[in-house]
Design an enzyme around this catalytic site. Structure first.
Site, PDB file in Angstrom:
ATOM      1  N   MET A 232      30.201  37.204  34.025  1.00 20.13           N
ATOM      2  CA  MET A 232      28.822  37.224  34.511  1.00 20.13           C
ATOM      3  C   MET A 232      28.419  38.655  34.864  1.00 20.13           C
ATOM      4  O   MET A 232      27.461  38.876  35.603  1.00 20.13           O
ATOM      5  CB  MET A 232      28.666  36.297  35.715  1.00 20.13           C
ATOM      6  CG  MET A 232      28.973  34.839  35.352  1.00 20.13           C
ATOM      7  SD  MET A 232      28.105  33.627  36.343  1.00 20.13           S
ATOM      8  CE  MET A 232      28.695  34.030  37.960  1.00 20.13           C
TER       9      MET A 232
ATOM     10  N   LEU B 140      30.901  44.270  36.241  1.00 19.51           N
ATOM     11  CA  LEU B 140      32.322  44.305  35.902  1.00 19.51           C
ATOM     12  C   LEU B 140      33.123  45.192  36.844  1.00 19.51           C
ATOM     13  O   LEU B 140      32.658  46.239  37.286  1.00 19.51           O
ATOM     14  CB  LEU B 140      32.479  44.809  34.463  1.00 19.51           C
ATOM     15  CG  LEU B 140      31.737  43.978  33.405  1.00 19.51           C
ATOM     16  CD1 LEU B 140      31.903  44.612  32.026  1.00 19.51           C
ATOM     17  CD2 LEU B 140      32.201  42.532  33.394  1.00 19.51           C
TER      18      LEU B 140
ATOM     19  N   GLU C 199      37.588  46.084  37.894  1.00 17.47           N
ATOM     20  CA  GLU C 199      38.914  46.202  37.291  1.00 17.47           C
ATOM     21  C   GLU C 199      39.514  44.832  36.927  1.00 17.47           C
ATOM     22  O   GLU C 199      40.274  44.732  35.952  1.00 17.47           O
ATOM     23  CB  GLU C 199      39.807  46.990  38.262  1.00 17.47           C
ATOM     24  CG  GLU C 199      41.140  47.431  37.729  1.00 17.47           C
ATOM     25  CD  GLU C 199      41.092  48.118  36.356  1.00 17.47           C
ATOM     26  OE1 GLU C 199      40.179  48.924  36.090  1.00 17.47           O
ATOM     27  OE2 GLU C 199      41.999  47.818  35.542  1.00 17.47           O
ATOM     28  N   GLY C 200      39.150  43.789  37.670  1.00 19.71           N
ATOM     29  CA  GLY C 200      39.656  42.450  37.343  1.00 19.71           C
ATOM     30  C   GLY C 200      39.223  42.032  35.942  1.00 19.71           C
ATOM     31  O   GLY C 200      40.029  41.576  35.125  1.00 19.71           O
ATOM     32  N   HIS C 201      37.916  42.192  35.655  1.00 19.12           N
ATOM     33  CA  HIS C 201      37.425  41.859  34.303  1.00 19.12           C
ATOM     34  C   HIS C 201      38.077  42.757  33.256  1.00 19.12           C
ATOM     35  O   HIS C 201      38.454  42.303  32.178  1.00 19.12           O
ATOM     36  CB  HIS C 201      35.907  42.094  34.204  1.00 19.12           C
ATOM     37  CG  HIS C 201      35.081  41.279  35.143  1.00 19.12           C
ATOM     38  ND1 HIS C 201      34.415  41.826  36.216  1.00 19.12           N
ATOM     39  CD2 HIS C 201      34.787  39.959  35.153  1.00 19.12           C
ATOM     40  CE1 HIS C 201      33.744  40.883  36.842  1.00 19.12           C
ATOM     41  NE2 HIS C 201      33.954  39.735  36.231  1.00 19.12           N
TER      42      HIS C 201
ATOM     43  N   GLN D 289      25.213  27.163  36.905  1.00 21.80           N
ATOM     44  CA  GLN D 289      26.379  26.987  37.776  1.00 21.80           C
ATOM     45  C   GLN D 289      26.099  27.399  39.219  1.00 21.80           C
ATOM     46  O   GLN D 289      26.993  27.424  40.045  1.00 21.80           O
ATOM     47  CB  GLN D 289      27.605  27.699  37.202  1.00 21.80           C
ATOM     48  CG  GLN D 289      27.560  29.219  37.214  1.00 21.80           C
ATOM     49  CD  GLN D 289      28.711  29.820  36.419  1.00 21.80           C
ATOM     50  OE1 GLN D 289      28.740  29.773  35.198  1.00 21.80           O
ATOM     51  NE2 GLN D 289      29.688  30.396  37.115  1.00 21.80           N
TER      52      GLN D 289
ATOM     53  N   GLY E   2      40.535  34.655  34.353  1.00 19.30           N
ATOM     54  CA  GLY E   2      41.274  35.211  35.486  1.00 19.30           C
ATOM     55  C   GLY E   2      41.879  34.121  36.373  1.00 19.30           C
ATOM     56  O   GLY E   2      41.280  33.062  36.575  1.00 19.30           O
TER      57      GLY E   2
ATOM     58  N   GLN F 155      38.576  26.916  38.332  1.00 20.21           N
ATOM     59  CA  GLN F 155      37.855  27.098  37.063  1.00 20.21           C
ATOM     60  C   GLN F 155      38.840  27.125  35.887  1.00 20.21           C
ATOM     61  O   GLN F 155      38.614  26.497  34.848  1.00 20.21           O
ATOM     62  CB  GLN F 155      37.049  28.391  37.116  1.00 20.21           C
ATOM     63  CG  GLN F 155      36.465  28.812  35.777  1.00 20.21           C
ATOM     64  CD  GLN F 155      35.510  29.964  35.912  1.00 20.21           C
ATOM     65  OE1 GLN F 155      34.362  29.757  36.301  1.00 20.21           O
ATOM     66  NE2 GLN F 155      35.930  31.172  35.589  1.00 20.21           N
TER      67      GLN F 155
HETATM   68  O1  PAF Z   1      34.040  33.223  35.947  1.00 18.21           O
HETATM   69  C1  PAF Z   1      32.885  33.513  35.569  1.00 18.21           C
HETATM   70  O2  PAF Z   1      32.469  34.671  35.597  1.00 18.21           O
HETATM   71  C2  PAF Z   1      31.974  32.395  35.067  1.00 18.21           C
HETATM   72  O3  PAF Z   1      32.173  31.209  35.763  1.00 18.21           O
HETATM   73  C3  PAF Z   1      32.072  32.162  33.545  1.00 18.21           C
HETATM   74  C4  PAF Z   1      33.447  31.660  33.131  1.00 18.21           C
HETATM   75  C5  PAF Z   1      31.747  33.442  32.797  1.00 18.21           C
HETATM   76  C6  PAF Z   1      31.048  31.082  33.129  1.00 18.21           C
HETATM   77  O4  PAF Z   1      29.759  31.462  33.456  1.00 18.21           O
END
Ligand code: PAF
Length: 287
Positions: A30, A33, A35-37, A61, A147, A153
């Site tokens: 989402m 961003l 360092e985790g991403h 969501q 992650g 999730q």
């Molecule tokens: O973890 C996230 O950033 C969101 O829940 C995802 C998986 C991109 C779905 O919108």
């Protein structure tokens, strides 16, 4: 790096790549961003021919009282980070192209979604499952990297691809932490300096539970109380602290029984609310 903004164009590019026999790795995000991403992108980069990342703040969501508008965004910085990290295609759609007028199909997971964050955020996992199904149909990846910080999730989406026979592998990447142990999250930005200093309590609480568990403690109430004690020394409010089966996310068995014969690991997960942000973290407890 190419930026693609429509589902049709992204899907056409993915179909061409698949026809050419290229392996597609995918990291959905989402944005905002950190360092985790980037660690997930690096993990994917090493295993695919073409790396696709998506940036989409998925409105479905977020609940009516949640932080959709306040969710931090910084596309310029995200774009630069994706380039540096070796992303080939950056999918950056608008809500209007992702959810067409009259959108009426939803993907609802029925078992793992109701507890932990799902209890506090009704509809959240329906939005996550729906958007991830759409993203997988658009990006057509061979594998998707998620992650481990978002433990529920990850488990819900593993179940989704299993139960819906979606042909994608899910690879998970470890939680990346700040120097003091706080799990990296886009939401950390909303903490005041005082709250930021206190927010390490989630990590400290988990570390305390892990060391008690390693020393043989098997009473879930004792482990949870130890975590709560750490949190309650701060201005944070406990939303939940749960110890559940790592796969089913249920706590139908006492810990003592579950871990008696080195059966399945447990997950200890918590959410803590600060005035600026609700933070989550987790650890796996295994013998
Ligand atoms: O973890 C996230 O950033 C969101 O829940 C995802 C998986 C991109 C779905 O919108």
């Amino acid at each position: 790096m190419k930026i693609i903004t429509t589902p049709a164009e992204m899907q056409a590019a993915a179909q061409t790549l698949r026809r050419e026999g290229k392996t597609i790795g995918f990291v959905p995000t989402m944005g905002f961003l950190h360092e985790g991403h980037l660690s997930l992108m690096r993990l994917a980069r090493g295993r695919c021919d073409v790396l696709v990342a998506s940036i989409f703040v998925n409105p479905t969501q977020f609940g009516p009282n949640e932080d959709l508008d306040a969710y931090p965004r910084d596309f310029d910085s995200d774009e630069a980070l994706c380039r540096e990290t070796g992303v080939d295609l950056l999918f950056y759609p608008t809500p209007e192209t992702m959810y067409l007028e009259g959108h009426s199909i939803w993907v609802d997971e029925d078992s793992l979604s109701g507890m932990l964050c799902g209890a506090a955020r009704p509809g959240h996992f329906r939005g996550v499952c729906t958007v991830v199904t759409k993203l997988l149909n658009i990006v057509l990846p061979d594998f998707m990297v998620l992650g481990e910080k978002d433990a529920q999730q990850l488990r819900v989406l593993r179940r989704m691809v299993r139960d819906l026979n979606i042909p994608v592998d899910i690879v998970s990447g470890p939680t990346v932490r700040e120097a003091d142990g706080l799990a990296m999250s886009s939401r950390n930005k909303h903490l005041s300096p005082e709250e930021r200093a206190e927010a390490v309590c989630l990590f400290q609480g988990l570390e305390k539970a892990k060391s008690l568990f390693a020393a043989g403690e098997r009473d879930a109430a004792v482990l949870k109380a130890a975590v709560r004690e750490v949190i309650e020394k701060t201005s944070g409010t406990v939303d939940y602290i749960e110890i559940v089966d790592d796969e089913s996310l249920q706590n139908f068995q006492p810990l003592e029984t579950r871990h008696a014969g080195d059966v399945k690991p447990s997950l200890i997960a918590l959410a803590v609310k600060f005035s600026g942000a609700r933070l989550i973290d987790n650890a796996v407890l295994s013998k």
